[in-house]
Design a protein around this motif. Structure first.
Motif, PDB file in Angstrom:
ATOM      1  N   VAL A 154      11.553   9.108   9.653  1.00  0.00           N
ATOM      2  CA  VAL A 154      10.670   8.229  10.400  1.00  0.00           C
ATOM      3  C   VAL A 154       9.550   7.779   9.462  1.00  0.00           C
ATOM      4  CG1 VAL A 154       9.074   8.034  12.337  1.00  0.00           C
ATOM      5  CG2 VAL A 154      11.190   9.345  12.593  1.00  0.00           C
ATOM      6  N   GLN A 155       9.445   6.483   9.254  1.00  0.00           N
ATOM      7  CA  GLN A 155       8.446   5.934   8.338  1.00  0.00           C
ATOM      8  C   GLN A 155       7.421   5.136   9.120  1.00  0.00           C
ATOM      9  OE1 GLN A 155       9.075   2.288   5.707  1.00  0.00           O
ATOM     10  NE2 GLN A 155       9.208   3.924   4.181  1.00  0.00           N
ATOM     11  N   VAL A 156       6.149   5.480   8.981  1.00  0.00           N
ATOM     12  CA  VAL A 156       5.076   4.727   9.611  1.00  0.00           C
ATOM     13  C   VAL A 156       4.598   3.670   8.628  1.00  0.00           C
ATOM     14  CG1 VAL A 156       2.781   4.828  10.646  1.00  0.00           C
ATOM     15  CG2 VAL A 156       4.402   6.692  11.020  1.00  0.00           C
ATOM     16  N   SER A 157       4.815   2.402   8.969  1.00  0.00           N
ATOM     17  CA  SER A 157       4.469   1.303   8.076  1.00  0.00           C
ATOM     18  C   SER A 157       3.016   0.875   8.187  1.00  0.00           C
ATOM     19  CB  SER A 157       5.375   0.091   8.360  1.00  0.00           C
ATOM     20  OG  SER A 157       6.727   0.428   8.196  1.00  0.00           O
ATOM     21  N   GLY A 158       2.358   1.232   9.283  1.00  0.00           N
ATOM     22  CA  GLY A 158       0.971   0.846   9.464  1.00  0.00           C
ATOM     23  C   GLY A 158       0.396   1.455  10.722  1.00  0.00           C
ATOM     24  N   VAL A 159      -0.937   1.427  10.814  1.00  0.00           N
ATOM     25  CA  VAL A 159      -1.660   1.977  11.965  1.00  0.00           C
ATOM     26  C   VAL A 159      -2.619   0.908  12.473  1.00  0.00           C
ATOM     27  CG1 VAL A 159      -3.313   3.730  12.740  1.00  0.00           C
ATOM     28  CG2 VAL A 159      -1.498   4.351  11.133  1.00  0.00           C
ATOM     29  N   PRO A 270      -1.289   0.795   5.327  1.00  0.00           N
ATOM     30  CA  PRO A 270      -2.410  -0.038   5.776  1.00  0.00           C
ATOM     31  C   PRO A 270      -2.892   0.356   7.169  1.00  0.00           C
ATOM     32  CG  PRO A 270      -0.359  -1.249   5.967  1.00  0.00           C
ATOM     33  CD  PRO A 270      -0.019   0.044   5.275  1.00  0.00           C
ATOM     34  N   VAL A 271      -4.190   0.157   7.405  1.00  0.00           N
ATOM     35  CA  VAL A 271      -4.816   0.471   8.682  1.00  0.00           C
ATOM     36  C   VAL A 271      -5.636  -0.730   9.130  1.00  0.00           C
ATOM     37  CG1 VAL A 271      -6.395   2.006   9.919  1.00  0.00           C
ATOM     38  CG2 VAL A 271      -4.963   2.921   8.074  1.00  0.00           C
ATOM     39  N   LEU A 272      -5.440  -1.145  10.374  1.00  0.00           N
ATOM     40  CA  LEU A 272      -6.232  -2.223  10.964  1.00  0.00           C
ATOM     41  C   LEU A 272      -7.067  -1.649  12.086  1.00  0.00           C
ATOM     42  CD1 LEU A 272      -7.033  -5.212  11.406  1.00  0.00           C
ATOM     43  CD2 LEU A 272      -5.041  -5.408  12.924  1.00  0.00           C
ATOM     44  N   LEU A 273      -8.382  -1.842  12.002  1.00  0.00           N
ATOM     45  CA  LEU A 273      -9.296  -1.390  13.042  1.00  0.00           C
ATOM     46  C   LEU A 273      -9.813  -2.594  13.817  1.00  0.00           C
ATOM     47  CD1 LEU A 273     -11.287   0.690  14.400  1.00  0.00           C
ATOM     48  CD2 LEU A 273     -12.902   0.047  12.588  1.00  0.00           C
ATOM     49  N   VAL A 274      -9.679  -2.557  15.136  1.00  0.00           N
ATOM     50  CA  VAL A 274     -10.258  -3.570  16.016  1.00  0.00           C
ATOM     51  C   VAL A 274     -11.324  -2.864  16.841  1.00  0.00           C
ATOM     52  CG1 VAL A 274      -9.825  -5.278  17.806  1.00  0.00           C
ATOM     53  CG2 VAL A 274      -8.067  -4.815  16.082  1.00  0.00           C
ATOM     54  N   GLN A 275     -12.579  -3.176  16.591  1.00  0.00           N
ATOM     55  CA  GLN A 275     -13.694  -2.492  17.237  1.00  0.00           C
ATOM     56  C   GLN A 275     -14.472  -3.475  18.100  1.00  0.00           C
ATOM     57  OE1 GLN A 275     -14.809   0.957  17.040  1.00  0.00           O
ATOM     58  NE2 GLN A 275     -15.973   0.153  18.766  1.00  0.00           N
TER      59      GLN A 275
END
Length: 301
Positions: A154-159, A270-275
């Protein structure tokens, strides 16, 4: 647990409960797995899924999956010791099971996911990504055994994080010693408060919150009305047996791993934060800036 795959509005029934079927054909796009926040449920992601899967052919995701965390919404509420590691392991198991079911339909050694979450679900998503980065396949049971060759990785490509909760250490405190989680000096044996005290605490807090669900929802959504019947769904779920046990767990949670460890030292994607700038639970500007100091994390306020 209750799980669901995105279903177009024209084919949607009330509160889908079936486990998501495996993909029949390989798809190079990752699947998106979404984890709700405290008191939330699968339904909170319906508008997002409608937007992302409005044109399934051009969507960046092969499909969108979501689950009700154990103890929330329509999932079971067994008398367990609830903590962040239980919810992380639930999501990890869900993703592994999904990958195995897809592998039974077509041959593939690796299955790609993007995992996202809101509030405590954001912390759970980060912890899931870190765990699967360390253990993409099921870990061996002993030092002499090897990972199962039949289990797909299982590969997590992004968060993707939406107003996530979780501790962030300032850069001055991020030292190699801080990240040595096996150190007994840093992480001594944890003992929670007495069970009787926790029960009184949980039942008292439960009574207070249950009588103010509508008001709390309005406070959490300062610029728009809460989603349809959100307060009604939360009240219905709060009437399930063992619901107060979940709140009791809040008084004995073990020390959390910091977000900078999970997203800066363990997960390498990569990580994308929506705040949300008006998030009443956090100082949005300061929170976003702290996430920007974590490598590979892009934020949008």
């Amino acid at each position: 647990q209750r799980t669901a795959e995105y279903i177009p509005p024209s084919q949607r029934g009330p509160r889908e409960t079936a486990s998501p079927p495996p993909l029949v054909h390989p798809d190079p796009r990752p699947s998106l797995v979404l984890v709700h926040g405290f008191g939330g449920s699968i339904e909170q992601f319906t508008p997002l899924a409608d937007h992302l899967m409005g044109d399934a052919a051009s969507s960046p995701f092969a499909r969108i999956l979501a689950l009700d965390s154990i103890g929330f919404s329509l999932s079971e509420k067994p008398p367990l010791s609830y903590n962040q590691y239980l919810w992380r392991d639930q999501v990890v198991s869900f993703m592994r099971l999904t990958a195995e079911e897809c592998s039974s339909a077509y041959s593939s050694d690796v299955h790609r996911f993007v995992v996202g979450g809101n509030s405590i679900g954001g912390y759970c998503a980060s912890s899931t990504a870190a765990h699967l980065s360390l253990y993409p396949t099921i870990p061996p049971q002993s030092a002499s055994s090897s990972p199962s060759s039949s289990a797909p990785a299982v590969q997590v490509s992004g968060v993707v994080l939406f107003n996530p909760s979780g501790l962030i250490l300032p850069p001055s405190q991020r030292t190699p010693l801080t990240y040595q989680r096996s150190s007994n000096d840093l992480f001594p044996e944890y003992r929670g408060p007495p069970q009787g005290l926790l029960r009184v605490f949980g039942e008292g807090l439960f009574a207070l919150l249950q009588g103010n669900i509508q008001r709390t929802c309005q406070w959490l959504y300062p610029t728009a009305p809460p989603p349809d019947n959100l307060a009604g769904r939360i009240f219905r779920d709060s009437c399930d047996p063992n619901a107060p046990i979940l709140l009791s767990a809040g008084g004995k949670l073990p020390p959390p791993e910091s977000m900078d460890l999970l997203l800066g030292a363990e997960f390498t994607g990569p990580v994308l934060l929506v705040q949300g700038v008006l998030d009443p639970l956090n100082n949005a500007t300061m929170r976003a800036e702290m996430f920007r100091q974590i490598d590979r994390c892009a934020s949008r306020v």
